[in-house]
Design an enzyme around this catalytic site. Sequence first.
Site, short mmCIF file in Angstrom:
data_model
loop_
_atom_site.label_atom_id
_atom_site.label_comp_id
_atom_site.label_asym_id
_atom_site.label_seq_id
_atom_site.Cartn_x
_atom_site.Cartn_y
_atom_site.Cartn_z
N ASP A 51 -13.21 -0.84 20.73
CA ASP A 51 -14.12 -0.39 19.69
C ASP A 51 -15.42 -1.17 19.73
OD1 ASP A 51 -12.37 1.48 18.69
OD2 ASP A 51 -11.60 0.21 17.07
N TYR A 121 -4.24 -8.89 23.81
CA TYR A 121 -5.47 -9.24 23.11
C TYR A 121 -5.32 -10.62 22.49
CZ TYR A 121 -7.30 -4.42 23.17
OH TYR A 121 -7.79 -3.19 23.54
#
Length: 280
Positions: A51, A121
Amino acid sequence: MRLRIDLVYDGTDFRGWARQPGLRTVQGTLEAAIARILGGDPRLVVAGRTDAGVHASAQVAHLDLTEGQEHRLLSGRRPEPEALAARINGVLGPYPDVAVHRVGVAPEGFDARFSAVWRRYAYRVADRVTGYDPLERGRTTWVAADLDVAAMDAAARSLRGLHDFAAYCKPREEATTIRTLLEYGWRREESGVLVASVKADAFCHSMVRALVGACVAVGEGRISVDRVAEIRDELVRTNEVKVLAARGLTLTEVGYPADDLLAARAEQTRARRELGAADD
């Protein structure tokens, strides 16, 4: 010819990975650079579509070359595909916020998105124990509280496994929210910064930042350790959990199987969850 491209980027000034008309994106920036070198209309396929504001230290993409692009690649002074990384970086200019580290011919059956077996992540949070460091503002989220890292780690561990994470995802029409959360834990670095490591077979939209928000709420004492799993099992998004800012999130690793299993993995993933793309 299919190429594998390994790249890194600072997502601060990008509107995410995916190309969008009139907006600066990682995909659009790289494809424009490649087009200047090889011509045509290159289209990259990526392991995880990040994003706006999300960073990557180990992103992976692939590119299928047309016959004309392959001819241009192989007819230069340095015909090997590995030279393409330096050429792309040259087009991007000095001190770019995206850089290509490696380019090579992809193994047979390789698909950057569908062959991946997991993504990892990291999320960085500074609290009052650490103090606010303006030099870290681009990659670390600031929380004005004394966070309990032990409670946050316990909450994170309770979320692991195969579950429906609808309560921790932004829904997309017809996309599944079932994921296997392989690892999730929190630690405090020597600097004092809290770092989450989150690993799953794939992530649905905003999932990592919602999971992080749930554990930060635990660390602040706003919800209990047990509550984060209860929210997950209720399958409904709640205002008890805040989706934290993109700046603290970095894609750090993508895992693939052995070369002889790449094609089978891609076929399996497409059949099971093509509409549930990896995003965050």
